[in-house]
Design a protein around this motif. Sequence first.
Motif, PDB file in Angstrom:
ATOM      1  N   ALA A  51       0.821  -1.208   0.000  1.00  0.00           N
ATOM      2  CA  ALA A  51       0.000   0.000   0.000  1.00  0.00           C
ATOM      3  C   ALA A  51       0.860   1.265   0.000  1.00  0.00           C
ATOM      4  O   ALA A  51       0.464   2.302  -0.533  1.00  0.00           O
ATOM      5  CB  ALA A  51      -0.926  -0.008   1.213  1.00  0.00           C
ATOM      6  N   ASP A  52       2.037   1.203   0.614  1.00  0.00           N
ATOM      7  CA  ASP A  52       2.896   2.379   0.716  1.00  0.00           C
ATOM      8  C   ASP A  52       3.987   2.419  -0.349  1.00  0.00           C
ATOM      9  O   ASP A  52       4.746   3.380  -0.416  1.00  0.00           O
ATOM     10  CB  ASP A  52       3.561   2.431   2.095  1.00  0.00           C
ATOM     11  CG  ASP A  52       2.542   2.626   3.206  1.00  0.00           C
ATOM     12  OD1 ASP A  52       1.473   3.179   2.909  1.00  0.00           O
ATOM     13  OD2 ASP A  52       2.826   2.207   4.343  1.00  0.00           O
ATOM     14  N   SER A  53       4.109   1.359  -1.153  1.00  0.00           N
ATOM     15  CA  SER A  53       5.216   1.290  -2.111  1.00  0.00           C
ATOM     16  C   SER A  53       5.016   2.325  -3.217  1.00  0.00           C
ATOM     17  O   SER A  53       3.925   2.484  -3.754  1.00  0.00           O
ATOM     18  CB  SER A  53       5.308  -0.112  -2.709  1.00  0.00           C
ATOM     19  OG  SER A  53       4.146  -0.401  -3.465  1.00  0.00           O
ATOM     20  N   GLN A  54       6.083   3.047  -3.537  1.00  0.00           N
ATOM     21  CA  GLN A  54       6.070   4.029  -4.594  1.00  0.00           C
ATOM     22  C   GLN A  54       7.377   3.907  -5.375  1.00  0.00           C
ATOM     23  O   GLN A  54       8.370   3.403  -4.867  1.00  0.00           O
ATOM     24  CB  GLN A  54       5.938   5.445  -4.021  1.00  0.00           C
ATOM     25  CG  GLN A  54       4.631   5.675  -3.271  1.00  0.00           C
ATOM     26  CD  GLN A  54       4.589   7.046  -2.628  1.00  0.00           C
ATOM     27  OE1 GLN A  54       5.618   7.626  -2.301  1.00  0.00           O
ATOM     28  NE2 GLN A  54       3.394   7.576  -2.464  1.00  0.00           N
ATOM     29  N   SER A  55       7.332   4.399  -6.599  1.00  0.00           N
ATOM     30  CA  SER A  55       8.530   4.338  -7.429  1.00  0.00           C
ATOM     31  C   SER A  55       8.664   5.619  -8.227  1.00  0.00           C
ATOM     32  O   SER A  55       7.667   6.247  -8.597  1.00  0.00           O
ATOM     33  CB  SER A  55       8.481   3.139  -8.381  1.00  0.00           C
ATOM     34  OG  SER A  55       8.433   1.926  -7.665  1.00  0.00           O
ATOM     35  N   ARG A  56       9.902   5.985  -8.481  1.00  0.00           N
ATOM     36  CA  ARG A  56      10.198   7.099  -9.376  1.00  0.00           C
ATOM     37  C   ARG A  56      10.766   6.545 -10.673  1.00  0.00           C
ATOM     38  O   ARG A  56      11.694   5.754 -10.649  1.00  0.00           O
ATOM     39  CB  ARG A  56      11.227   8.045  -8.744  1.00  0.00           C
ATOM     40  CG  ARG A  56      10.706   8.918  -7.631  1.00  0.00           C
ATOM     41  CD  ARG A  56      11.714  10.024  -7.345  1.00  0.00           C
ATOM     42  NE  ARG A  56      11.282  10.869  -6.248  1.00  0.00           N
ATOM     43  CZ  ARG A  56      11.748  10.786  -5.010  1.00  0.00           C
ATOM     44  NH1 ARG A  56      12.683   9.885  -4.738  1.00  0.00           N
ATOM     45  NH2 ARG A  56      11.311  11.581  -4.071  1.00  0.00           N
ATOM     46  N   LEU A  57      10.219   6.982 -11.783  1.00  0.00           N
ATOM     47  CA  LEU A  57      10.779   6.637 -13.077  1.00  0.00           C
ATOM     48  C   LEU A  57      11.880   7.639 -13.402  1.00  0.00           C
ATOM     49  O   LEU A  57      11.704   8.851 -13.232  1.00  0.00           O
ATOM     50  CB  LEU A  57       9.702   6.678 -14.159  1.00  0.00           C
ATOM     51  CG  LEU A  57      10.141   6.250 -15.564  1.00  0.00           C
ATOM     52  CD1 LEU A  57      10.491   4.773 -15.593  1.00  0.00           C
ATOM     53  CD2 LEU A  57       9.055   6.563 -16.579  1.00  0.00           C
ATOM     54  N   GLN A  58      13.039   7.131 -13.861  1.00  0.00           N
ATOM     55  CA  GLN A  58      14.181   7.987 -14.156  1.00  0.00           C
ATOM     56  C   GLN A  58      14.626   7.773 -15.600  1.00  0.00           C
ATOM     57  O   GLN A  58      14.676   6.640 -16.082  1.00  0.00           O
ATOM     58  CB  GLN A  58      15.363   7.632 -13.233  1.00  0.00           C
ATOM     59  CG  GLN A  58      15.051   7.707 -11.753  1.00  0.00           C
ATOM     60  CD  GLN A  58      15.382   9.062 -11.161  1.00  0.00           C
ATOM     61  OE1 GLN A  58      15.778   9.975 -11.880  1.00  0.00           O
ATOM     62  NE2 GLN A  58      15.235   9.193  -9.862  1.00  0.00           N
ATOM     63  N   VAL A  59      14.963   8.860 -16.275  1.00  0.00           N
ATOM     64  CA  VAL A  59      15.543   8.796 -17.618  1.00  0.00           C
ATOM     65  C   VAL A  59      16.788   9.680 -17.631  1.00  0.00           C
ATOM     66  O   VAL A  59      16.702  10.881 -17.351  1.00  0.00           O
ATOM     67  CB  VAL A  59      14.555   9.264 -18.703  1.00  0.00           C
ATOM     68  CG1 VAL A  59      15.237   9.244 -20.078  1.00  0.00           C
ATOM     69  CG2 VAL A  59      13.311   8.388 -18.726  1.00  0.00           C
ATOM     70  N   LEU A  60      17.932   9.080 -17.920  1.00  0.00           N
ATOM     71  CA  LEU A  60      19.175   9.823 -18.080  1.00  0.00           C
ATOM     72  C   LEU A  60      19.482   9.911 -19.573  1.00  0.00           C
ATOM     73  O   LEU A  60      19.607   8.884 -20.244  1.00  0.00           O
ATOM     74  CB  LEU A  60      20.333   9.132 -17.349  1.00  0.00           C
ATOM     75  CG  LEU A  60      20.113   8.748 -15.881  1.00  0.00           C
ATOM     76  CD1 LEU A  60      21.419   8.217 -15.280  1.00  0.00           C
ATOM     77  CD2 LEU A  60      19.577   9.906 -15.067  1.00  0.00           C
ATOM     78  N   ASP A  61      19.595  11.120 -20.093  1.00  0.00           N
ATOM     79  CA  ASP A  61      19.814  11.338 -21.525  1.00  0.00           C
ATOM     80  C   ASP A  61      21.256  11.783 -21.738  1.00  0.00           C
ATOM     81  O   ASP A  61      21.655  12.875 -21.320  1.00  0.00           O
ATOM     82  CB  ASP A  61      18.847  12.403 -22.049  1.00  0.00           C
ATOM     83  CG  ASP A  61      18.792  12.440 -23.571  1.00  0.00           C
ATOM     84  OD1 ASP A  61      19.783  12.015 -24.206  1.00  0.00           O
ATOM     85  OD2 ASP A  61      17.774  12.886 -24.129  1.00  0.00           O
ATOM     86  N   PHE A  62      22.054  10.922 -22.407  1.00  0.00           N
ATOM     87  CA  PHE A  62      23.472  11.190 -22.633  1.00  0.00           C
ATOM     88  C   PHE A  62      23.760  11.719 -24.033  1.00  0.00           C
ATOM     89  O   PHE A  62      24.914  11.771 -24.454  1.00  0.00           O
ATOM     90  CB  PHE A  62      24.284   9.913 -22.385  1.00  0.00           C
ATOM     91  CG  PHE A  62      24.196   9.416 -20.974  1.00  0.00           C
ATOM     92  CD1 PHE A  62      24.971   9.984 -19.983  1.00  0.00           C
ATOM     93  CD2 PHE A  62      23.314   8.393 -20.638  1.00  0.00           C
ATOM     94  CE1 PHE A  62      24.880   9.535 -18.674  1.00  0.00           C
ATOM     95  CE2 PHE A  62      23.216   7.936 -19.329  1.00  0.00           C
ATOM     96  CZ  PHE A  62      24.005   8.514 -18.346  1.00  0.00           C
ATOM     97  N   ASN A  63      22.710  12.105 -24.766  1.00  0.00           N
ATOM     98  CA  ASN A  63      22.921  12.759 -26.047  1.00  0.00           C
ATOM     99  C   ASN A  63      23.817  13.976 -25.834  1.00  0.00           C
ATOM    100  O   ASN A  63      23.648  14.740 -24.880  1.00  0.00           O
ATOM    101  CB  ASN A  63      21.570  13.170 -26.642  1.00  0.00           C
ATOM    102  CG  ASN A  63      21.713  14.025 -27.885  1.00  0.00           C
ATOM    103  OD1 ASN A  63      22.697  13.937 -28.620  1.00  0.00           O
ATOM    104  ND2 ASN A  63      20.729  14.880 -28.116  1.00  0.00           N
ATOM    105  N   GLY A 105      32.887  15.565 -15.850  1.00  0.00           N
ATOM    106  CA  GLY A 105      34.056  15.909 -16.648  1.00  0.00           C
ATOM    107  C   GLY A 105      33.718  17.032 -17.603  1.00  0.00           C
ATOM    108  O   GLY A 105      33.189  18.084 -17.210  1.00  0.00           O
ATOM    109  N   ALA A 106      33.981  16.810 -18.888  1.00  0.00           N
ATOM    110  CA  ALA A 106      33.696  17.842 -19.886  1.00  0.00           C
ATOM    111  C   ALA A 106      32.318  17.676 -20.521  1.00  0.00           C
ATOM    112  O   ALA A 106      31.926  18.504 -21.357  1.00  0.00           O
ATOM    113  CB  ALA A 106      34.764  17.803 -20.981  1.00  0.00           C
ATOM    114  N   SER A 107      31.585  16.654 -20.140  1.00  0.00           N
ATOM    115  CA  SER A 107      30.287  16.380 -20.761  1.00  0.00           C
ATOM    116  C   SER A 107      29.141  16.656 -19.795  1.00  0.00           C
ATOM    117  O   SER A 107      29.327  16.746 -18.577  1.00  0.00           O
ATOM    118  CB  SER A 107      30.225  14.924 -21.244  1.00  0.00           C
ATOM    119  OG  SER A 107      30.376  14.039 -20.150  1.00  0.00           O
TER     120      SER A 107
END
Length: 547
Positions: free
Chosen positions: A453-465, A498-500
């Motif tokens: 009942a208390d479980s939650q999740s965050r969706l994550q997207v890391l964009d390395f373009n 770093g540089a990116s």
Amino acid sequence: MSLFSLSRELLLIILEELDPISLLHFCKSSRYIHGILANCSMLLYRYELALSGMKDGISSHDSPRARLDPLLRHRNGWLTLNWTSEDRLRIPTPTIVGVSGRFLYHASESSYHGLFQWSLHIYELRSYRAPPVDKLQYCKFNLPFEIRKVAIDAVQNLLVLAELHFPSQDGPITASLHFLDMWTCQQHPQAQNLRFQFQTDWWGTLPPGHRISIERVQIYGIMVGLSVRLGVEEGEGTTELVLVNWHTGIDQQQRFTGDLLSFDILSESCLMVLTHPDEDEDDDSGESAASTWERSSDGLYLHERGKRSPQITIHHIPDGRRLRSAQVISYDLPELWKAISFLQICPNTSLKPNVAPPTGTFFHSDPTQRATVILVEFPSHSIPASCSKKVALVMKESLFQPPSLGDRTLSWEEWQDCCTVIHLPDDSEAHAFKVVGRKLVFFQSIGEENCVADSQSRLQVLDFNDYAAECLRSITPRSSAWSWNEKWATASKIFKVGASEYVRTSTTQVQSITWVDATEDAVILYNEREGQTVIRVLTFGDTPACP
């Protein structure tokens, strides 16, 4: 004579001869040139393709102006996690479920006239990167064997199903691959044999606590990779890998074996194998000694490994002949990373080089920019200094080329500048890592693990373009913090390594995610609860405007 003294008409002729990447670099060097693009839809479309890390499709009847809006909606939708359409499917919890190519599938055992059989359901997923269709395709097939893995290559109309055979008495345990036409579920017309049987090194009836599973099936052209895992609770474990030519049904004769082993077919002539080798290992088979491990739904976890640092090995595959161990180039990971509990190459679902997109595709991720992402997890008591518990190594797949004759090993110091190390946050558990082009998709569990009942999740997207940060700034140029309140409440942030730079976009809170898949067009969320599975397909993009 200066280039900028030429007329706009002559400059347009010159600009039209440039490929998208060269056009992008030219525009970045001159505001005047960039201003010319604003009035030319063809050049603007090609500029935005390069900025988005995309490539134009093979052929399309839609004009560049008509394709520009879907491109921008697709890019901005991913950056903000604002989807265009949602499709839902509610089914009894299946035995296997997942995504392969642009298709969702699930399979489970059923009874028909008193006989047990397996039902396989295949659904085509929606895409706004192609002309709209009247109806998405759906197939259902009944099969007489237990389906352990599914792989689909729609370009070749190929459906590969994997099963396991356990002998009634002493005999080898075998894994079978069935090469089928994906629309008829009959033997594929280009396959000389219906199935390929792989005899493992394991025999007889498995003792209690032992388990065999199909880890992965991957299709690339005429090659199919198969990895099979034997595991024991609180005991030893090993993975075997074999490559087979599905046209001929003949394997490459050389097996790869390791306690921790992950693979990726980079091309029809290049194989990547990730292993955790022994200190005294002097060959490239990946064989390793016993270790203590446990298995989870997303990988193989081992503990207290006194070994060398993990190693990436690139093998040459010479035209269907036997792999030659002499043609090998190896990349060592950091020396301090000897004690690890998890190791995996995260599958990338975007198109590989030399693989044609479906006819009519407007645009797709540029294959030359594809990312290879390696996930490494350390035991809680053996985390190296300056590292988080879970680390992602991100590099361009083009870094790994087929080796020439002779062995070569690169130390971490020799190639670390080609790799971005991402330290994932330790405040929650991250799961289900998927790669699409240059994006890394996963979810993080928040709250009590055992309290549904208390479980939650965050969706994550890391964009390395390379230009993801610039694309994000273009949405709201005067903002330094980005939050979005559309279908989801999300937030975006630019990180510098770093540089990116890369962009991380996450939902604030999303209820009840038990697994995640991703394609170029969509994020697929699974929620399993009380014998039911709810599947949500969230698709990004927009249909082309009428010319």
